[in-house]
Design a protein around this motif. Structure first.
Motif, PDB file in Angstrom:
ATOM      1  N   LEU A 178      43.308  31.774  41.446  1.00 26.58           N
ATOM      2  CA  LEU A 178      42.332  31.612  42.624  1.00 26.58           C
ATOM      3  C   LEU A 178      40.987  30.709  42.606  1.00 26.58           C
ATOM      4  O   LEU A 178      40.670  30.354  43.472  1.00 26.58           O
ATOM      5  N   LEU A 179      40.738  30.458  41.254  1.00 29.08           N
ATOM      6  CA  LEU A 179      39.543  29.687  41.038  1.00 29.08           C
ATOM      7  C   LEU A 179      39.488  28.308  41.735  1.00 29.08           C
ATOM      8  O   LEU A 179      38.297  28.077  42.308  1.00 29.08           O
ATOM      9  N   ALA A 193      38.435  33.363  49.096  1.00 27.01           N
ATOM     10  CA  ALA A 193      38.587  33.386  47.548  1.00 27.01           C
ATOM     11  C   ALA A 193      37.413  33.908  46.836  1.00 27.01           C
ATOM     12  O   ALA A 193      37.769  34.784  46.248  1.00 27.01           O
ATOM     13  N   CYS A 194      36.084  33.723  47.460  1.00 27.07           N
ATOM     14  CA  CYS A 194      35.166  34.675  47.184  1.00 27.07           C
ATOM     15  C   CYS A 194      35.184  36.170  47.270  1.00 27.07           C
ATOM     16  O   CYS A 194      35.050  36.931  46.396  1.00 27.07           O
ATOM     17  N   ALA A 205      34.768  34.367  37.148  1.00 26.93           N
ATOM     18  CA  ALA A 205      34.639  33.496  38.000  1.00 26.93           C
ATOM     19  C   ALA A 205      33.173  33.367  38.413  1.00 26.93           C
ATOM     20  O   ALA A 205      32.679  32.852  39.426  1.00 26.93           O
ATOM     21  N   THR A 206      32.094  34.012  37.807  1.00 22.57           N
ATOM     22  CA  THR A 206      30.771  34.164  37.944  1.00 22.57           C
ATOM     23  C   THR A 206      30.177  32.762  38.048  1.00 22.57           C
ATOM     24  O   THR A 206      29.379  32.291  39.137  1.00 22.57           O
ATOM     25  N   GLU A 207      30.339  31.918  37.225  1.00 19.31           N
ATOM     26  CA  GLU A 207      29.628  30.717  37.298  1.00 19.31           C
ATOM     27  C   GLU A 207      30.221  29.751  38.313  1.00 19.31           C
ATOM     28  O   GLU A 207      29.260  29.259  38.855  1.00 19.31           O
ATOM     29  N   LEU A 208      31.355  29.797  38.521  1.00 25.10           N
ATOM     30  CA  LEU A 208      31.685  28.919  39.659  1.00 25.10           C
ATOM     31  C   LEU A 208      31.416  29.708  41.051  1.00 25.10           C
ATOM     32  O   LEU A 208      31.021  28.832  42.164  1.00 25.10           O
ATOM     33  N   LEU A 209      31.307  30.886  41.046  1.00 27.29           N
ATOM     34  CA  LEU A 209      30.340  31.460  42.419  1.00 27.29           C
ATOM     35  C   LEU A 209      28.960  30.954  42.443  1.00 27.29           C
ATOM     36  O   LEU A 209      28.543  31.084  43.492  1.00 27.29           O
ATOM     37  N   LYS A 210      28.237  30.935  41.534  1.00 23.14           N
ATOM     38  CA  LYS A 210      26.973  30.360  41.448  1.00 23.14           C
ATOM     39  C   LYS A 210      26.882  29.161  41.963  1.00 23.14           C
ATOM     40  O   LYS A 210      25.913  28.752  42.839  1.00 23.14           O
ATOM     41  N   ALA A 224      29.860  34.267  48.498  1.00 18.73           N
ATOM     42  CA  ALA A 224      29.758  34.136  46.897  1.00 18.73           C
ATOM     43  C   ALA A 224      28.505  35.208  46.346  1.00 18.73           C
ATOM     44  O   ALA A 224      28.920  35.717  45.207  1.00 18.73           O
ATOM     45  N   ARG A 225      27.612  35.193  47.226  1.00 22.49           N
ATOM     46  CA  ARG A 225      26.350  36.163  47.064  1.00 22.49           C
ATOM     47  C   ARG A 225      27.022  37.629  46.807  1.00 22.49           C
ATOM     48  O   ARG A 225      26.698  38.326  45.973  1.00 22.49           O
ATOM     49  N   LYS A 226      27.703  37.759  47.926  1.00 20.28           N
ATOM     50  CA  LYS A 226      28.399  39.236  47.892  1.00 20.28           C
ATOM     51  C   LYS A 226      29.197  39.369  46.655  1.00 20.28           C
ATOM     52  O   LYS A 226      29.380  40.645  46.069  1.00 20.28           O
ATOM     53  N   ALA A 227      30.006  38.451  46.475  1.00 14.20           N
ATOM     54  CA  ALA A 227      31.147  38.630  45.261  1.00 14.20           C
ATOM     55  C   ALA A 227      30.409  38.801  43.919  1.00 14.20           C
ATOM     56  O   ALA A 227      30.668  39.577  43.020  1.00 14.20           O
ATOM     57  N   LEU A 228      29.243  38.021  43.662  1.00 13.47           N
ATOM     58  CA  LEU A 228      28.584  38.234  42.397  1.00 13.47           C
ATOM     59  C   LEU A 228      27.757  39.819  42.419  1.00 13.47           C
ATOM     60  O   LEU A 228      27.710  40.057  41.299  1.00 13.47           O
ATOM     61  N   SER A 229      27.355  39.977  43.592  1.00 14.98           N
ATOM     62  CA  SER A 229      26.928  41.529  43.557  1.00 14.98           C
ATOM     63  C   SER A 229      27.901  42.512  43.146  1.00 14.98           C
ATOM     64  O   SER A 229      27.657  43.302  42.337  1.00 14.98           O
TER      65      SER A 229
END
Length: 239
Positions: A178-179, A193-194, A205-210, A224-229
């Protein structure tokens, strides 16, 4: 005219055991206060007619309704055959939610008064799926990818719905696939995807989400913010 007769008249085939399960389910829910009710023959015929005129719905037959212009439909052709999706009058997302009608019927029998959002779904799946289910999901993934490549370039709406489905059925052992969608040109695909990588708490996926937070589409940035959280919360829960 029975459900089976309506389907047969329209050359739509469902397995015999599924038809029997739907018949029993319909009888058991007659007169009960339920959120999702199997459609009657007239509703079914009308639903099949209007959905058949829209490209993204052409392989789906509506079976249940909540009387608020929302439906649960079953795929009758293609890689997702016999899986179930939710057809909302507000936002189109045709990704599978249940592996089959049997699965939804079992959930509705246990929780007849629950609304769709409250029901336990099969997808996105966790790590507790069987070997057979894993093999089935990977087969569907590969067939959806082949379909996208074969029909390329494809209508944007159709592509989006295919990718929604592909991402929804992706098992946890295949999340790396999915990346690439985090950089998709379609902001809805990037957003989804996020959402799914966050749902699974997928740390790689952390760095790509950033990067999506910095440079993504408006939809992607928020997702992406929500996904990182969510990933951080799952990390903390482990310790």
């Amino acid at each position: 005219m029975s459900l089976q007769e309506v389907l047969e008249r329209l050359a739509i085939h469902l397995p015999d055991d599924m038809m029997e399960a739907l018949h029993v389910h319909s009888k058991e829910r007659e007169g009960r206060n339920v959120q999702l009710q199997l459609m009657n023959e007239q509703e079914l015929a009308e639903g099949i007619k209007w959905m058949g005129q829209i490209e993204v719905f052409k392989h789906i037959v509506p079976l249940w309704t909540d009387d608020h212009s929302n439906y649960v439909g079953i795929y009758v052709e293609g890689p997702l055959a016999y899986k179930l999706c939710y057809i909302s009058h507000e936002e189109t997302d045709l990704s599978p939610a249940y592996r089959s009608a049997f699965s939804l019927i079992a959930e509705l029998e246990q929780n007849p008064a629950l609304e769709w959002e409250q029901l336990r779904k099969d997808y996105p799946s966790g790590e507790d799926i069987s070997t057979e289910q894993l093999a089935e999901d990977i087969r569907c993934m590969n067939e959806l990818r082949a379909l996208l490549e074969k029909d390329s370039p494809v209508d944007d709406d159709v592509r989006c719905q295919h990718l929604y489905s592909l991402m929804a059925i992706t098992p946890t052992c295949e999340l790396d696939s999915l990346l690439p969608y985090l950089d998709d040109e379609d902001m809805y695909v990037q957003e989804r995807a996020c959402v799914l990588l966050g749902h699974h708490g997928y740390e790689p996926a952390t760095e790509l989400l950033k990067e999506v937070v910095k440079h993504g589409s408006p939809n992607g940035k928020l997702a992406a913010r929500k996904a990182l959280s969510m990933i951080r919360s799952k990390q903390m829960a482990k310790h």
